[in-house]
Design a protein around this motif. Structure first.
Motif, PDB file in Angstrom:
ATOM      1  N   GLU A   1      -9.619   3.183 -46.167  1.00 53.17           N
ATOM      2  CA  GLU A   1     -10.397   3.846 -45.245  1.00 53.17           C
ATOM      3  C   GLU A   1     -11.911   3.934 -45.715  1.00 53.17           C
ATOM      4  O   GLU A   1     -12.386   4.466 -44.902  1.00 53.17           O
TER       5      GLU A   1
ATOM      6  N   SER B   1      -7.821   5.340 -40.617  1.00 54.32           N
ATOM      7  CA  SER B   1      -6.771   6.258 -41.391  1.00 54.32           C
ATOM      8  C   SER B   1      -5.185   5.422 -41.843  1.00 54.32           C
ATOM      9  O   SER B   1      -5.625   4.383 -40.377  1.00 54.32           O
TER      10      SER B   1
ATOM     11  N   ASP C   1      -2.396   6.304 -41.469  1.00 54.77           N
ATOM     12  CA  ASP C   1      -1.931   6.533 -40.716  1.00 54.77           C
ATOM     13  C   ASP C   1      -1.739   5.864 -39.519  1.00 54.77           C
ATOM     14  O   ASP C   1      -1.004   5.701 -38.832  1.00 54.77           O
TER      15      ASP C   1
END
Length: 145
Positions: free
Chosen positions: A65, A71, A73
């Motif tokens: 990150e 991210s 995710d």
């Protein structure tokens, strides 16, 4: 164990086995995993691991990150997005290395000094992705903006 009332029963049979080697190996594995997790959590280097066919992200540390601006995710949701961080001229070399790894030819893994791109929006914004036989790849080198 049950209470047997058989009058012909003349004793007990006890079975045991030494599992100290297994216990020691499990303890060593756990200690190694703990050290690796601590290293991954505290390094500024991006560390990742994909499945053999590059379709599943198995591990990506938080440094991603700060280095790439995206991210974790987002990469978990779209593993191809990782390649968006690779400088376009270096994509073919990374893809060749990915293909070699997929064939289990680990001795050929070398992307040299692969350049990466960073943006404030992170990686994953490249509009025209090339067609690849593999999925996302590891890259190394200094980030370029």
């Amino acid at each position: 164990m049950s209470n047997l009332t058989d009058s012909e029963l003349g004793g007990y049979v006890v079975s045991s086995r030494d599992i100290s080697d297994r216990v020691a190996a499990e303890r060593e594995r756990d200690e190694t995993e703990t050290r690796l997790r601590e290293l991954a959590a505290n390094t500024d280097d991006v560390l990742w691991m994909f499945s053999g066919d590059w379709s599943e992200l198995l591990f990506l540390n938080p440094a991603y990150e700060s280095v790439y601006g995206g991210s974790v995710d987002a990469i978990e949701a779209d593993t191809d997005a990782f390649m968006d961080c690779v400088y376009p001229d270096d994509v073919p070399a990374v893809e060749r290395s990915m293909a070699a790894l997929s064939r289990a030819n680990r001795s050929t893994w070398s992307t040299g000094s692969t350049r990466v791109r960073t943006t404030t929006a992170g990686c994953g914004s490249r509009r025209n992705r090339s067609s690849r036989t593999g999925k996302s790849s590891a890259s190394s080198g200094s980030p370029e903006t």
